[in-house]
Motif scaffolding. Structure first.
Motif, short mmCIF file in Angstrom:
data_model
loop_
_atom_site.label_atom_id
_atom_site.label_comp_id
_atom_site.label_asym_id
_atom_site.label_seq_id
_atom_site.Cartn_x
_atom_site.Cartn_y
_atom_site.Cartn_z
N ALA A 263 -3.01 5.31 3.79
CA ALA A 263 -2.32 6.37 3.05
C ALA A 263 -2.76 6.33 1.60
N ASP A 264 -2.56 7.43 0.90
CA ASP A 264 -2.87 7.52 -0.52
C ASP A 264 -1.99 6.56 -1.30
N LEU A 265 -2.60 5.73 -2.14
CA LEU A 265 -1.84 4.72 -2.87
C LEU A 265 -0.81 5.34 -3.81
N HIS A 266 -1.12 6.46 -4.39
CA HIS A 266 -0.16 7.11 -5.29
C HIS A 266 1.10 7.49 -4.52
N SER A 267 0.93 8.00 -3.30
CA SER A 267 2.08 8.36 -2.47
C SER A 267 2.89 7.13 -2.10
N VAL A 268 2.20 6.06 -1.75
CA VAL A 268 2.88 4.81 -1.40
C VAL A 268 3.68 4.30 -2.59
N MET A 269 3.07 4.31 -3.78
CA MET A 269 3.76 3.86 -5.00
C MET A 269 5.00 4.70 -5.29
N THR A 270 4.85 6.00 -5.15
CA THR A 270 5.98 6.90 -5.41
C THR A 270 7.14 6.57 -4.47
N ASP A 271 6.82 6.37 -3.20
CA ASP A 271 7.86 6.04 -2.21
C ASP A 271 8.55 4.72 -2.55
N ILE A 272 7.75 3.71 -2.92
CA ILE A 272 8.33 2.40 -3.25
C ILE A 272 9.27 2.52 -4.44
N MET A 273 8.85 3.23 -5.46
CA MET A 273 9.68 3.38 -6.65
C MET A 273 10.98 4.13 -6.34
N GLU A 274 10.89 5.17 -5.52
CA GLU A 274 12.08 5.94 -5.16
C GLU A 274 13.05 5.11 -4.34
N VAL A 275 12.51 4.32 -3.41
CA VAL A 275 13.39 3.47 -2.59
C VAL A 275 14.01 2.37 -3.45
N ASP A 276 13.23 1.80 -4.36
CA ASP A 276 13.76 0.77 -5.25
C ASP A 276 14.88 1.34 -6.13
N ASP A 277 14.70 2.55 -6.60
CA ASP A 277 15.75 3.20 -7.39
C ASP A 277 17.01 3.40 -6.56
N PHE A 278 16.84 3.79 -5.32
CA PHE A 278 17.99 3.96 -4.42
C PHE A 278 18.70 2.63 -4.21
N LEU A 279 17.93 1.57 -3.94
CA LEU A 279 18.53 0.26 -3.67
C LEU A 279 19.24 -0.29 -4.90
#
Length: 331
Positions: free
Chosen positions: A241-257
């Motif tokens: 997968a595109d690394l930028h997309s992966v990073m965006t997802d990780i940051m959004e999930v971390d913000d949620f957690l």
């Protein structure tokens, strides 16, 4: 946040809270891992089934068995998500007996046993146990002071791959040499290198993606842990997968957690939280059919998910043991 990721996050928190309420005196480090075991299978944690598996584990193992040690709650969860927990336990105990012929007992050996029992056929158990030890020995030859009991889990994963033992060691060492200057922590880099060895592509490509992911998150203010957490970063780097997309997802999930109970100031630290975010993101990508189709036989979707789960479990076991040791020292 993408809908599939959001749904996984909600399920994960629900599972964690249910498990924590039912098994109140277990390690805080293990609740998230157990929640992820159910979430990875897109299941809601069934507490009655978990307690039935707990009783089954007590009936089938002795009081000093490592199946009932630090990782007990994870063992119960891995049994509970299975359609036939009794058969899974028997196969795992069979593998464990073979592994004990080659390894000293540890909290990590039952984890390795369940991995092998999940993926291999019964007639392969003895051979894979011996191969796990051979790969472990090769690891120890290269890094005698870094290789320890948790590496038995990674040796088991590598023993299940299509790579030869020599390819495993060569690929791991190439990754280690490329990564050690970036992360400095020898033991964590070794674990990360084991994960990357399972992936396709050149060592240079895999290591470059890993470092780009780490640096990209760091630049955004999300510093990924470089201790036991590091191995899960490798799974994220291997995602097709595109690394930028992966990073965006990780940051959004971390913000949620970060807004959830248990992840605040008095809860688990930011590095553990970011690792859990990465674990959920990898589960989402691996669960997508089109992503699975892009994986080669070297690291299929099932293995990818297991690698992420087991790497996080090793981190939780190590953290739990360290916390227990610190507590006993202060008493």
């Amino acid at each position: 946040m993408r809908p599939t990721v959001s749904e996984l996050c909600e399920t994960y928190i629900e599972n964690r809270d249910k498990i924590k309420s039912a098994f109140l005196w277990d390690s805080a480090y293990l609740y998230p891992i157990c929640a992820a075991i159910f979430t990875n299978q897109r299941q809601s944690a069934d507490i009655n089934r978990m307690k039935a598996c707990q009783e089954m584990l007590k009936a089938e193992t002795g009081i000093f068995s490592n199946f009932r040690g630090t990782a007990k709650l994870a063992m119960i969860s891995m049994l509970a998500v299975d359609s036939d927990p009794g058969s899974k336990l028997q196969k795992s105990l069979q593998v464990y007996d073979f592994l004990k012929d080659h390894f000293f007992a540890s909290s990590y050996l039952p984890v390795a046993s369940m991995i092998i029992a999940d993926i291999a056929e019964a007639e392969q158990f003895e051979e894979i146990a011996a191969r796990t030890r051979h790969i472990y020995n090769l690891m120890k030859q290269e890094h005698p002071f870094l290789t320890s009991s948790e590496d038995s889990v990674f040796a088991a994963l590598l023993a299940l791959s299509t790579l030869t033992d020599e390819q495993v060691v060569r690929e791991t060492e190439m990754c280690y040499e490329l990564l050690k200057a970036e992360f400095l922590s020898g033991n964590a880099v070794q674990s990360l290198s084991h994960v990357l060895a399972l992936g396709t592509g050149s060592a240079e490509q895999k290591c470059r993606r890993t470092m780009e992911l780490y640096r990209g998150l760091k630049e955004k203010g999300y510093r990924y842990g470089v201790s036991y957490e590091l191995a899960t970063l490798g799974v994220l780097a291997l995602l097709p997968a595109d690394l930028h997309s992966v990073m965006t997802d990780i940051m959004e999930v971390d913000d949620f957690l970060s807004a959830q109970k248990g992840y605040g100031i008095l809860g688990l630290g930011r590095k553990q939280r970011l690792m859990h975010a990465g674990m959920l993101v990898s589960s989402d990508y691996i669960g997508q059919t089109d992503t699975l189709a892009m994986h080669s036989a070297a690291i299929g979707g099932t293995i990818s998910l297991i690698v992420a789960q087991e790497a996080a479990m090793c981190a939780a076991i190590a953290a739990s043991a360290a916390a227990a040791s610190a507590s006993s020292s202060s008493d």
